[in-house]
Scaffold this motif. Structure first.
Motif: not given
Length: 449
Positions: A213-242
């Protein structure tokens, strides 16, 4: 391409027929040899000592006796392959498969011929057949699809193998190559969404999708997935993005900083996302000055970034906002790592001028005349500063030296003449003052024509 090793052949793989007749005695059996076995074993012996011509000769004689025996054609194929006579080898292996369709090693022989000739298109249907014998050949098939640019088939097979056996570096490299083509990104995004549903604790699928999503400039969708990750794996570095975005939206600077300081040093996070986070924090810090030290720390994470000079861009940001103190601070921070960046040097000198920090301007610009003795703009700024500090004699020396280096830059030449006029005015030399002001006016009029 992973190439499965070619076969060995056991004598028991094929039947070597003999004629058996009952004799008068109940237990008496006589084997009548028609000569085939002699030729066959002669061929095996000759091939063992790499005497392929004689092996082929013996097999041809055996073929006249048993023309429908598949072992003859199989052994002929092996001998021709050893001689790199690929057409003859392929023909004999193919003959074997027609006689015995389930003879795996004959199919392997055909594959070996295609592989030796780099005939990957011809190899594909053969390996598709071999997959029926052994799933391991799917790895070969993936490589063949890549070599023949059948990326849709390759991607499907890669995803199947990843789901069944787990990922490998080679397959991930193939997938990375495929994803460079935007045509395949949509299908891969859907695949990753499915994988996330099936395996919500597998961080790699979230990361791959965020990257796409980031590579195709779909930043909002990238953020949505990061939020899903934060809920599924709160300790993830990527979760901190959201989490960073969440805290910033709630004006919770302290927690936003905590999330940012996990994201920026992480080697897992894409640089584009890091840049976006820094830009968002820059705007936040502009309105919340107490977080400026945190901004300085954040910039340090980008010291080795070859694509974007972060401190420079922040300095330019404040420059356009006429915030001269911060423009100087960040431009000078950048110039410590890039002391010869002319754009930044000119901007920082102009910022000192706008701030009316003339002592600092003189010190900085004079030092630059020593480092870059043929760059006229540095003499100009040093002379301007000396004029403002009423050091007119020093101003004249700097400005007259620098003017000699001005070539083709009329605007700069005008400014030099104006400053020289000011300097001689301060010294009480009316004649030279008028001469330089006149030169400046003539140049200004020439620019208007």
């Amino acid at each position: 391409m992973k190439k499965l090793g070619i076969y060995g052949i056991l004598l028991g793989m094929f039947c070597l027929p003999t004629l058996v007749m009952a004799q008068e005695g109940a237990n008496d059996v006589v084997v009548l040899d028609d000569g085939f076995q002699d030729y066959f074993f002669e061929a095996i012996m000759q091939k063992g000592i790499e005497n392929y011509d004689k092996a082929i000769e013996a097999l041809e004689k055996g073929k006249t006796i048993e023309p429908e025996n598949p072992i003859v054609y199989f052994e002929l194929g092996k001998n021709y392959l050893a001689q790199k006579k690929y057409a003859e080898a392929y023909g004999n292996f193919e003959k074997t498969t027609k006689m015995e369709p389930k003879n795996r090693w004959a199919w392997v022989g055909m594959y070996d011929v295609c592989y030796a000739q780099h005939d990957y298109n011809r190899a594909i249907p053969i390996v598709e057949k071999l997959v029926e014998f052994n799933d391991d050949y799917k790895e070969d098939l993936t490589s063949l699809y890549m070599n023949t640019q059948q990326f849709d088939k390759a991607l499907d097979l890669i995803n199947e193998l990843n789901a069944t056996y787990g990922k490998t570096d080679k397959r991930e490299l193939y997938k990375s190559d495929i994803m460079k083509d935007a045509r395949y990104q949509s299908a891969e995004k859907n695949n990753l969404l499915d994988q996330i549903k099936k395996n919500p604790k597998d961080e790699s699928n979230y990361i791959a999708l965020i990257y796409l999503y980031s590579q195709s400039n779909q930043e909002e969708k990238a953020m949505e997935i990061a939020q899903k990750l934060e809920k599924a794996i709160p300790t993830s570095d990527w979760a901190q993005v959201s989490l960073f975005k969440f805290h910033l939206n709630n004006n919770d600077g302290d927690n936003a900083v905590k999330s940012m300081n996990i994201v920026l040093p992480s080697k897992k996070i894409d640089q584009k996302i890091k840049h976006r986070i820094l830009n968002e924090f820059l705007l936040f810090a502009k309105n919340n000055p107490k977080y400026e030290p945190d901004l300085d720390r954040a910039i340090s994470y980008f010291d080795n970034d070859k694509e974007v000079q972060v401190a420079k861009e922040i300095g330019k940001f404040y420059y356009t906002k006429s915030d001269w103190d911060k423009a100087i601070k960040y431009l000078e921070m950048y110039l410590k790592t890039a002391p010869e960046d002319m754009e930044s040097l000119n901007l920082v000198l102009q910022a000192y001028t706008e701030k009316q920090a003339f002592a600092d301007l003189v010190k900085r610009a004079t030092g630059l005349t020593e480092l870059f003795p043929t760059q006229p703009q540095f003499y100009y700024y040093a002379g301007l500063g000396q004029n403002q500090m009423t050091n007119y004699k020093k101003a004249v020396d700097l400005l007259e030296t620098g003017l000699d280096f001005v070539v083709g830059d009329v605007a700069l030449e005008i400014n030099f003449n104006i400053q020289l006029g000011e300097a001689y005015s301060g010294l009480g030399d009316v004649k030279k003052k008028d001469a330089y002001f006149t030169k400046a006016n003539v140049l200004i009029k020439s620019q208007k024509k």
